[in-house]
Design an enzyme around this catalytic site. Structure first.
Site, PDB file in Angstrom:
ATOM      1  N   ASP A 207     115.857  12.112  95.268  1.00 19.09           N
ATOM      2  CA  ASP A 207     117.096  12.846  95.400  1.00 19.09           C
ATOM      3  C   ASP A 207     117.221  13.676  94.123  1.00 19.09           C
ATOM      4  O   ASP A 207     116.494  13.452  93.155  1.00 19.09           O
ATOM      5  CB  ASP A 207     118.257  11.846  95.540  1.00 19.09           C
ATOM      6  CG  ASP A 207     119.609  12.519  95.522  1.00 19.09           C
ATOM      7  OD1 ASP A 207     119.830  13.427  96.337  1.00 19.09           O
ATOM      8  OD2 ASP A 207     120.436  12.137  94.681  1.00 19.09           O
TER       9      ASP A 207
ATOM     10  N   ASP B 193     120.718  15.430  92.603  1.00 16.79           N
ATOM     11  CA  ASP B 193     121.958  15.212  91.844  1.00 16.79           C
ATOM     12  C   ASP B 193     122.153  13.739  91.487  1.00 16.79           C
ATOM     13  O   ASP B 193     122.084  12.862  92.355  1.00 16.79           O
ATOM     14  CB  ASP B 193     123.175  15.684  92.655  1.00 16.79           C
ATOM     15  CG  ASP B 193     123.225  17.191  92.815  1.00 16.79           C
ATOM     16  OD1 ASP B 193     122.980  17.905  91.826  1.00 16.79           O
ATOM     17  OD2 ASP B 193     123.526  17.655  93.933  1.00 16.79           O
TER      18      ASP B 193
END
Length: 151
Positions: A7, A9
């Site tokens: 991922d 953020d």
């Protein structure tokens, strides 16, 4: 594991205390700090580049899976942090992680059991685990020891 999926953020970077799609681009460098137009600091977590370099040295595939509503902003950050070059595939668009992983699986022709995923959101961890992917919760940014134990 053969494939490492990240991922973005709050896993690879902190976009000024929020998600990159809530920032104010264009981004710019000032005195070695990456800022947005509101002067919020975009920070890559310290272990990210060493981890990506180690994975590449070990001939592992690397993919990004991000559900951001502003894919071009995430791509800008990948470029500005100079980590875009490490990724073999990027699935960056607003959608379920299930869709991201379906496309990742198809692209690489790998079983879910050959993948490990790192994310800061429990809902994504639970969703991806149901596919058979090893999913690792990331708190306070990616840590080298959490990743390299899967080499």
């Amino acid at each position: 594991m053969k494939l490492f999926v990240f991922d973005l953020d709050f896993t690879l970077w902190d976009a000024g205390g929020t998600w990159c799609d809530a920032t104010n681009p264009p981004y710019y460098w000032s005195d070695g700090v990456l800022l947005d137009q509101s002067n919020s600091e975009m920070e890559l977590y310290p272990d990210v580049i060493p981890v990506l370099e180690e994975l590449k040295r070990n001939n592992r595939k690397i993919a990004a899976a991000s559900r951001t509503f502003e894919p071009s902003w995430a791509q800008d950050l990948l470029h500005l942090f100079d980590i875009d070059k490490y990724f073999d595939l990027k699935e960056i668009y607003p959608s379920s992680k299930i869709q991201h992983f379906s496309k990742i699986k198809k692209h690489f022709g790998m079983a879910y059991s050959e993948m490990v995923f790192f994310d800061d959101e429990h809902r994504n961890i639970h969703e991806v685990r149901k596919l058979g992917v090893e999913a690792v919760f990331v708190a306070d940014g990616l840590k080298k020891e959490d990743v390299l134990r899967y080499l």
